[in-house]
Design a protein around this motif. Structure first.
Motif, PDB file in Angstrom:
ATOM      1  N   ALA A 107      -7.728  28.560 -21.345  1.00 30.85           N
ATOM      2  CA  ALA A 107      -6.837  29.692 -21.605  1.00 30.85           C
ATOM      3  C   ALA A 107      -6.000  29.427 -22.840  1.00 30.85           C
ATOM      4  CB  ALA A 107      -5.925  29.933 -20.405  1.00 30.85           C
ATOM      5  N   GLU A 108      -5.749  30.493 -23.590  1.00 33.23           N
ATOM      6  CA  GLU A 108      -4.797  30.421 -24.688  1.00 33.23           C
ATOM      7  C   GLU A 108      -3.791  31.532 -24.465  1.00 33.23           C
ATOM      8  OE1 GLU A 108      -5.431  29.761 -29.100  1.00 33.23           O
ATOM      9  OE2 GLU A 108      -4.946  31.896 -29.047  1.00 33.23           O
ATOM     10  N   GLY A 109      -2.535  31.148 -24.427  1.00 37.38           N
ATOM     11  CA  GLY A 109      -1.468  32.116 -24.258  1.00 37.38           C
ATOM     12  C   GLY A 109      -0.544  32.084 -25.454  1.00 37.38           C
ATOM     13  N   ILE A 110      -0.137  33.258 -25.903  1.00 38.96           N
ATOM     14  CA  ILE A 110       0.838  33.368 -26.986  1.00 38.96           C
ATOM     15  C   ILE A 110       2.079  34.033 -26.400  1.00 38.96           C
ATOM     16  CG2 ILE A 110       1.357  34.269 -29.279  1.00 38.96           C
ATOM     17  CD1 ILE A 110      -1.677  34.388 -29.777  1.00 38.96           C
ATOM     18  N   TYR A 111       3.153  33.262 -26.320  1.00 37.68           N
ATOM     19  CA  TYR A 111       4.413  33.717 -25.739  1.00 37.68           C
ATOM     20  C   TYR A 111       5.403  34.082 -26.831  1.00 37.68           C
ATOM     21  CZ  TYR A 111       3.037  31.479 -21.324  1.00 37.68           C
ATOM     22  OH  TYR A 111       2.392  31.113 -20.174  1.00 37.68           O
ATOM     23  N   ARG A 112       6.181  35.118 -26.604  1.00 34.52           N
ATOM     24  CA  ARG A 112       7.315  35.404 -27.484  1.00 34.52           C
ATOM     25  C   ARG A 112       8.221  34.174 -27.492  1.00 34.52           C
ATOM     26  NH1 ARG A 112       9.384  41.092 -27.838  1.00 34.52           N
ATOM     27  NH2 ARG A 112      11.338  39.973 -28.082  1.00 34.52           N
ATOM     28  N   GLY A 113       8.693  33.789 -28.654  1.00 33.67           N
ATOM     29  CA  GLY A 113       9.541  32.611 -28.753  1.00 33.67           C
ATOM     30  C   GLY A 113      10.857  32.734 -28.016  1.00 33.67           C
ATOM     31  N   ASP A 114      11.336  33.956 -27.815  1.00 36.17           N
ATOM     32  CA  ASP A 114      12.628  34.134 -27.156  1.00 36.17           C
ATOM     33  C   ASP A 114      12.541  34.065 -25.631  1.00 36.17           C
ATOM     34  OD1 ASP A 114      11.277  36.557 -26.961  1.00 36.17           O
ATOM     35  OD2 ASP A 114      13.008  37.787 -27.485  1.00 36.17           O
ATOM     36  N   VAL A 115      11.350  33.828 -25.073  1.00 36.15           N
ATOM     37  CA  VAL A 115      11.229  33.691 -23.623  1.00 36.15           C
ATOM     38  C   VAL A 115      10.756  32.301 -23.204  1.00 36.15           C
ATOM     39  CG1 VAL A 115      10.790  36.150 -23.290  1.00 36.15           C
ATOM     40  CG2 VAL A 115       8.856  34.569 -23.467  1.00 36.15           C
ATOM     41  N   VAL A 116      10.556  31.408 -24.165  1.00 37.62           N
ATOM     42  CA  VAL A 116      10.065  30.063 -23.852  1.00 37.62           C
ATOM     43  C   VAL A 116      11.249  29.131 -23.649  1.00 37.62           C
ATOM     44  CG1 VAL A 116       8.740  28.100 -24.708  1.00 37.62           C
ATOM     45  CG2 VAL A 116       7.943  30.422 -25.145  1.00 37.62           C
ATOM     46  N   ARG A 117      11.184  28.370 -22.563  1.00 36.59           N
ATOM     47  CA  ARG A 117      12.247  27.419 -22.268  1.00 36.59           C
ATOM     48  C   ARG A 117      11.627  26.218 -21.536  1.00 36.59           C
ATOM     49  NH1 ARG A 117      17.518  28.414 -18.467  1.00 36.59           N
ATOM     50  NH2 ARG A 117      17.715  26.246 -17.863  1.00 36.59           N
ATOM     51  N   PHE A 118      11.975  25.035 -21.975  1.00 40.71           N
ATOM     52  CA  PHE A 118      11.528  23.809 -21.315  1.00 40.71           C
ATOM     53  C   PHE A 118      12.740  23.072 -20.796  1.00 40.71           C
ATOM     54  CE2 PHE A 118       7.938  24.583 -24.079  1.00 40.71           C
ATOM     55  CZ  PHE A 118       6.880  24.272 -23.245  1.00 40.71           C
ATOM     56  N   ASP A 119      12.692  22.687 -19.539  1.00 39.67           N
ATOM     57  CA  ASP A 119      13.718  21.839 -18.947  1.00 39.67           C
ATOM     58  C   ASP A 119      13.025  20.534 -18.585  1.00 39.67           C
ATOM     59  OD1 ASP A 119      15.957  23.587 -18.993  1.00 39.67           O
ATOM     60  OD2 ASP A 119      15.033  24.704 -17.345  1.00 39.67           O
ATOM     61  N   ILE A 120      13.368  19.463 -19.272  1.00 36.98           N
ATOM     62  CA  ILE A 120      12.701  18.175 -19.072  1.00 36.98           C
ATOM     63  C   ILE A 120      13.750  17.113 -18.784  1.00 36.98           C
ATOM     64  CG2 ILE A 120      11.233  16.416 -20.145  1.00 36.98           C
ATOM     65  CD1 ILE A 120      10.206  18.708 -22.006  1.00 36.98           C
ATOM     66  N   LYS A 121      13.592  16.438 -17.672  1.00 34.71           N
ATOM     67  CA  LYS A 121      14.476  15.328 -17.358  1.00 34.71           C
ATOM     68  C   LYS A 121      14.027  14.114 -18.147  1.00 34.71           C
ATOM     69  CE  LYS A 121      16.346  12.514 -13.802  1.00 34.71           C
ATOM     70  NZ  LYS A 121      16.436  12.007 -12.515  1.00 34.71           N
ATOM     71  N   LEU A 122      14.889  13.534 -18.929  1.00 31.48           N
ATOM     72  CA  LEU A 122      14.529  12.411 -19.782  1.00 31.48           C
ATOM     73  C   LEU A 122      14.752  11.063 -19.114  1.00 31.48           C
ATOM     74  CD1 LEU A 122      15.882  13.764 -23.161  1.00 31.48           C
ATOM     75  CD2 LEU A 122      13.537  13.764 -22.320  1.00 31.48           C
ATOM     76  N   ARG A 123      15.659  10.949 -18.207  1.00 31.32           N
ATOM     77  CA  ARG A 123      15.895   9.688 -17.490  1.00 31.32           C
ATOM     78  C   ARG A 123      16.286   9.960 -16.073  1.00 31.32           C
ATOM     79  NH1 ARG A 123      15.998   4.763 -18.867  1.00 31.32           N
ATOM     80  NH2 ARG A 123      16.034   3.977 -20.916  1.00 31.32           N
TER      81      ARG A 123
END
Length: 123
Positions: A107-123
């Motif tokens: 699959a290839e998805g193209i998302y509007r940039g204003d709806v993309v959000r990543f929450d990543i725990k670093l430690r």
């Protein structure tokens, strides 16, 4: 990068996803044609790619990979997503392999940039 062995044939689906009366995602899916009878039309029309493949009866996912690239909207994408030309987009490539090592979905998805959000725990 490539994972899994190709299926004999794929079914191509192209969809535009909406949320709150605004398009937010253009998606091209290639699904192993042998899964066709196990996927309902309702699922095709309402589920995102990973949810769609996850919910296929008797399909065991052994590996799934995702690659995210940041880009800009071309004329077609900007029009389809109702956003400015050259506005930011997130391009997401997904690949899913079943327990037999077959590449059952690309699959290839193209998302509007204003709806993309990543929450990543670093430690």
């Amino acid at each position: 990068y490539a994972i899994g062995e190709p299926a004999p044939a794929y079914r191509h689906l192209r969809r535009r996803h909406w949320r709150h009366e605004m398009p937010f995602l253009l998606a091209d899916l290639y699904i192993d044609e042998r899964l066709r009878d196990r996927i309902t039309q309702e699922a095709i029309e309402t589920k995102t790619a990973l949810r769609l493949i996850h919910d296929v009866p008797d399909l065991e996912v052994a590996d799934a990979r995702q690659t995210l690239t940041i880009g800009t909207a071309d004329v077609e994408t900007a029009e389809a997503l109702m956003m400015p030309l050259n506005g930011p987009v997130a391009i997401v490539h997904r690949r899913v392999v079943d327990r037999d090592g077959v590449l059952v979905m690309v699959a290839e998805g193209i998302y509007r940039g204003d709806v993309v959000r990543f929450d990543i725990k670093l430690r």
